[in-house]
Design a protein around this motif. Sequence first.
Motif, PDB file in Angstrom:
ATOM      1  N   GLU A  63       0.821  -1.113   0.149  1.00 28.84           N
ATOM      2  CA  GLU A  63      -0.069  -0.019  -0.031  1.00 28.84           C
ATOM      3  C   GLU A  63       0.797   1.293  -0.065  1.00 28.84           C
ATOM      4  O   GLU A  63       0.543   2.251  -0.740  1.00 28.84           O
ATOM      5  CB  GLU A  63      -1.082  -0.002   1.253  1.00 28.84           C
ATOM      6  N   GLU A  64       1.963   1.210   0.803  1.00 24.36           N
ATOM      7  CA  GLU A  64       2.878   2.412   0.754  1.00 24.36           C
ATOM      8  C   GLU A  64       3.618   2.509  -0.437  1.00 24.36           C
ATOM      9  O   GLU A  64       3.681   3.802  -1.006  1.00 24.36           O
ATOM     10  CB  GLU A  64       3.787   2.084   2.047  1.00 24.36           C
ATOM     11  N   VAL A  65       4.128   1.697  -0.998  1.00 22.94           N
ATOM     12  CA  VAL A  65       4.540   1.504  -2.440  1.00 22.94           C
ATOM     13  C   VAL A  65       3.547   2.148  -3.363  1.00 22.94           C
ATOM     14  O   VAL A  65       4.003   3.147  -4.247  1.00 22.94           O
ATOM     15  CB  VAL A  65       5.141   0.355  -2.814  1.00 22.94           C
ATOM     16  N   GLU A  66       2.417   1.844  -3.462  1.00 22.79           N
ATOM     17  CA  GLU A  66       1.502   2.306  -4.296  1.00 22.79           C
ATOM     18  C   GLU A  66       1.051   3.786  -4.092  1.00 22.79           C
ATOM     19  O   GLU A  66       0.909   4.426  -5.170  1.00 22.79           O
ATOM     20  CB  GLU A  66       0.119   1.468  -4.416  1.00 22.79           C
ATOM     21  N   SER A  67       0.829   4.300  -2.991  1.00 23.50           N
ATOM     22  CA  SER A  67       0.981   5.435  -2.587  1.00 23.50           C
ATOM     23  C   SER A  67       2.045   6.388  -3.252  1.00 23.50           C
ATOM     24  O   SER A  67       1.608   7.286  -3.679  1.00 23.50           O
ATOM     25  CB  SER A  67       0.635   5.708  -1.056  1.00 23.50           C
ATOM     26  N   HIS A  68       3.131   5.972  -3.040  1.00 24.92           N
ATOM     27  CA  HIS A  68       4.461   6.722  -3.308  1.00 24.92           C
ATOM     28  C   HIS A  68       4.440   6.771  -4.967  1.00 24.92           C
ATOM     29  O   HIS A  68       4.943   7.625  -5.437  1.00 24.92           O
ATOM     30  CB  HIS A  68       5.380   6.155  -2.909  1.00 24.92           C
ATOM     31  N   LYS A  69       3.939   5.539  -5.448  1.00 33.85           N
ATOM     32  CA  LYS A  69       3.895   5.474  -7.077  1.00 33.85           C
ATOM     33  C   LYS A  69       3.071   6.571  -7.632  1.00 33.85           C
ATOM     34  O   LYS A  69       3.232   7.234  -8.483  1.00 33.85           O
ATOM     35  CB  LYS A  69       3.370   4.245  -7.424  1.00 33.85           C
TER      36      LYS A  69
END
Length: 132
Positions: A63-69
């Motif tokens: 979820e954090e990676v998707e948010s940063h993406k």
Amino acid sequence: MSYRRDHRASRGALLDNLDSLEEGGLRASSSYSNDNDDHNEKAMDSLHDRVRFLKKLTGDVHEEVESHKRMLDRMGNEMDASRGIMSGTMDRFKMVFDKKSNRRACKLAMYFVILFFALYYIIRVLFNFMYG
């Protein structure tokens, strides 16, 4: 003959002791097996808890990676927009500096800005010296 009877009796007693040792060994082995099974169950429960924790952790990381993406995509789009604005501004500066009269006006404005900052610095230093 009595020697043979004694020998047979002692041999029988020895074999009985061995049988009882084997049975005890089996019982000890069975007890050890139950303890080992309990230990294995606890280890499996602990491993299951760790796997569940790692699964939750990887979900959070995803979820954090998707948010940063998404944030980086927005930032890239904004950078593209600002690049367009900057290229338009640079084109205007080129047009201004192409003419000599405009170049003189820009130099004059730059001299005023430099003079303003110099006077500001001098006044500030004098003020601090007198009242500071």
